[in-house]
Enzyme design. Structure first.
Site, PDB file in Angstrom:
ATOM      1  CG  HIS A 138      -2.407  -0.868   0.954  1.00  8.70           C
ATOM      2  ND1 HIS A 138      -1.888  -2.315   1.369  1.00  8.70           N
ATOM      3  CD2 HIS A 138      -3.350  -0.637   0.481  1.00  8.70           C
ATOM      4  CE1 HIS A 138      -3.258  -3.031   0.863  1.00  8.70           C
ATOM      5  NE2 HIS A 138      -3.918  -1.796   0.599  1.00  8.70           N
ATOM      6  CE  LYS A 142      -3.889  -0.215   4.664  1.00  6.46           C
ATOM      7  NZ  LYS A 142      -5.085   0.549   4.913  1.00  6.46           N
TER       8      LYS A 142
HETATM    9  P1  NAD Z   1      -6.771   9.788   3.929  1.00  3.74           P
HETATM   10  O1  NAD Z   1      -5.749  10.013   4.961  1.00  3.74           O
HETATM   11  O2  NAD Z   1      -6.426  10.375   2.666  1.00  3.74           O
HETATM   12  O3  NAD Z   1      -8.104  10.557   4.234  1.00  3.74           O
HETATM   13  C1  NAD Z   1      -8.862  10.629   5.418  1.00  3.74           C
HETATM   14  C2  NAD Z   1      -9.484  11.812   5.762  1.00  3.74           C
HETATM   15  O4  NAD Z   1     -10.515  11.771   6.777  1.00  3.74           O
HETATM   16  C3  NAD Z   1      -8.860  13.123   5.797  1.00  3.74           C
HETATM   17  O5  NAD Z   1      -9.242  14.097   5.004  1.00  3.74           O
HETATM   18  C4  NAD Z   1      -9.064  13.216   7.189  1.00  3.74           C
HETATM   19  O6  NAD Z   1      -9.160  14.715   7.629  1.00  3.74           O
HETATM   20  C5  NAD Z   1     -10.526  12.869   7.598  1.00  3.74           C
HETATM   21  N1  NAD Z   1     -10.499  12.522   8.854  1.00  3.74           N
HETATM   22  C6  NAD Z   1      -9.852  12.135  10.092  1.00  3.74           C
HETATM   23  N2  NAD Z   1     -10.435  12.112  11.173  1.00  3.74           N
HETATM   24  C7  NAD Z   1     -11.717  12.435  11.048  1.00  3.74           C
HETATM   25  C8  NAD Z   1     -12.727  12.601  11.749  1.00  3.74           C
HETATM   26  N3  NAD Z   1     -12.854  12.546  13.111  1.00  3.74           N
HETATM   27  N4  NAD Z   1     -13.838  13.125  11.378  1.00  3.74           N
HETATM   28  C9  NAD Z   1     -14.165  13.342  10.094  1.00  3.74           C
HETATM   29  N5  NAD Z   1     -13.027  13.033   8.945  1.00  3.74           N
HETATM   30  C10 NAD Z   1     -11.718  12.719   9.671  1.00  3.74           C
HETATM   31  O7  NAD Z   1      -6.937   8.419   3.774  1.00  3.74           O
HETATM   32  P2  NAD Z   1      -7.598   7.571   2.652  1.00  3.74           P
HETATM   33  O8  NAD Z   1      -6.626   7.013   1.740  1.00  3.74           O
HETATM   34  O9  NAD Z   1      -8.903   8.220   2.128  1.00  3.74           O
HETATM   35  O10 NAD Z   1      -8.138   6.263   3.320  1.00  3.74           O
HETATM   36  C11 NAD Z   1      -9.474   6.540   4.240  1.00  3.74           C
HETATM   37  C12 NAD Z   1      -9.666   5.040   5.169  1.00  3.74           C
HETATM   38  O11 NAD Z   1     -10.349   4.345   4.038  1.00  3.74           O
HETATM   39  C13 NAD Z   1      -8.661   4.651   5.674  1.00  3.74           C
HETATM   40  O12 NAD Z   1      -8.713   3.770   6.819  1.00  3.74           O
HETATM   41  C14 NAD Z   1      -8.212   3.259   4.460  1.00  3.74           C
HETATM   42  O13 NAD Z   1      -7.335   2.268   5.038  1.00  3.74           O
HETATM   43  C15 NAD Z   1      -9.575   2.975   4.118  1.00  3.74           C
HETATM   44  N6  NAD Z   1      -9.769   2.476   2.833  1.00  3.74           N
HETATM   45  C16 NAD Z   1     -10.529   1.653   2.626  1.00  3.74           C
HETATM   46  C17 NAD Z   1     -10.832   1.326   1.274  1.00  3.74           C
HETATM   47  C18 NAD Z   1     -12.154   0.119   1.217  1.00  3.74           C
HETATM   48  O14 NAD Z   1     -12.284  -0.345   0.035  1.00  3.74           O
HETATM   49  N7  NAD Z   1     -12.903  -0.287   2.294  1.00  3.74           N
HETATM   50  C19 NAD Z   1     -10.385   1.399   0.305  1.00  3.74           C
HETATM   51  C20 NAD Z   1      -9.094   2.510   0.651  1.00  3.74           C
HETATM   52  C21 NAD Z   1      -9.016   2.984   1.743  1.00  3.74           C
END
Ligand code: NAD
Length: 251
Positions: A138, A142
């Site tokens: 990843h 991450k």
């Molecule tokens: P990222 O760090 O780019 O984005 C996360 C966002 O959440 C940021 O904008 C941050 O400010 C916000 N955030 C943090 N705490 C918060 C809160 N308390 N309230 C509201 N917003 C808040 O991360 P990403 O790459 O977009 O991934 C986000 C999550 O999704 C991770 O846990 C990742 O592992 C997961 N993910 C899941 C899948 C899936 O298919 N299930 C796919 C990709 C990523």
């Protein structure tokens, strides 16, 4: 002929400024959805939830339980994409699934959901003489490891082999000795802008089977999560936790 206007599904998106949040916003219209509320750190989702059909969470593990509580209070279904929850956080979220339906998947891509299915067939068909190793890669940013998808693959192969967490080896270092029979190896690689790779290896004397999936664009997850949101919005679902396989392949 009558024309029907199909209203887009109104989404409250939590984590809207993140990588996944932006991919979901970009894909919403083509998936028949509308981001009615874009929430991130500092937002007040309680001001918007009533006007939304479904909440979608791709934020941070600390944020999911509070959102699930809010959804339960207003009777709104929830799609959880966020990964890395602690057992306590998982238990808190599971509690709210007694009140509202929740789709919760570590990976929303169609290919990975098929990979889960294929891994199950392979782990059931091949005996312990086939060593199982799960490798994921990843992007450097991450925050949790191994990935939610690798965790799910681990759970699938462990269930097929009828073994528990004590058989799982997370990474190796130093004088590790001969690989114990039946061990399940899980390895997390991090670097660059890799979107998400998962490989399940079944290695025996003389042959090796590798089941691999590589995601090249976050849109595959975004479209899957929006499909799950539409599935929750299109009919009244019983309050419980659903996997993506139910959305894709039925109950
Ligand atoms: P990222 O760090 O780019 O984005 C996360 C966002 O959440 C940021 O904008 C941050 O400010 C916000 N955030 C943090 N705490 C918060 C809160 N308390 N309230 C509201 N917003 C808040 O991360 P990403 O790459 O977009 O991934 C986000 C999550 O999704 C991770 O846990 C990742 O592992 C997961 N993910 C899941 C899948 C899936 O298919 N299930 C796919 C990709 C990523």
């Amino acid at each position: 002929r009558r024309n029907f206007i199909i209203m887009p599904v109104k989404i409250l998106l939590n984590g809207s400024n993140g990588r996944m949040g932006r991919a979901i916003s970009d894909s919403a219209a083509e998936c028949g959805c509308e981001i009615a509320a874009a929430c991130d750190i500092g937002s007040r989702p309680e001001d918007f939830i009533e006007n939304c059909d479904v909440a979608v969470d791709f934020s941070f593990r600390e944020a999911t339980a509070a959102l699930a509580e809010l959804c339960a209070k207003y009777g709104k279904p929830l799609v959880i994409g966020t990964t890395g929850h602690t057992p306590e956080q998982r238990a808190q979220i599971e509690n709210f699934s007694k009140i509202i339906p929740i789709v919760w998947a570590g990976n929303y891509s169609l290919g990975v959901n098929l990979l889960n299915h294929l891994a199950k067939i392979a782990a059931t068909t091949l005996d312990e003489s086939y060593d199982i190793e799960i490798v994921e890669m990843h992007p450097r940013h991450k925050k949790d490891a191994p990935s939610g998808t690798a965790e799910k693959l681990k759970e699938i192969v462990c269930a097929c082999r009828n073994v528990g967490e004590d058989k799982v080896c997370y990474g190796r270092h130093g004088q590790v000795g001969e690989r114990p029979v039946g061990e399940i190896g899980v390895h997390a690689l991090r670097g660059g802008s890799v979107v998400g790779d998962h490989t399940v290896i079944f290695a025996a004397d003389g042959e090796r089977l590798e089941l691999a999936h590589k995601a090249a664009d976050r849109k595959v997850f975004a479209k899957g999560a929006l499909r799950a949101a539409k599935w929750l919005a299109e009919a009244k679902r019983a309050p419980k936790i659903y996997g993506m396989e139910t959305v894709l392949f039925g109950e």
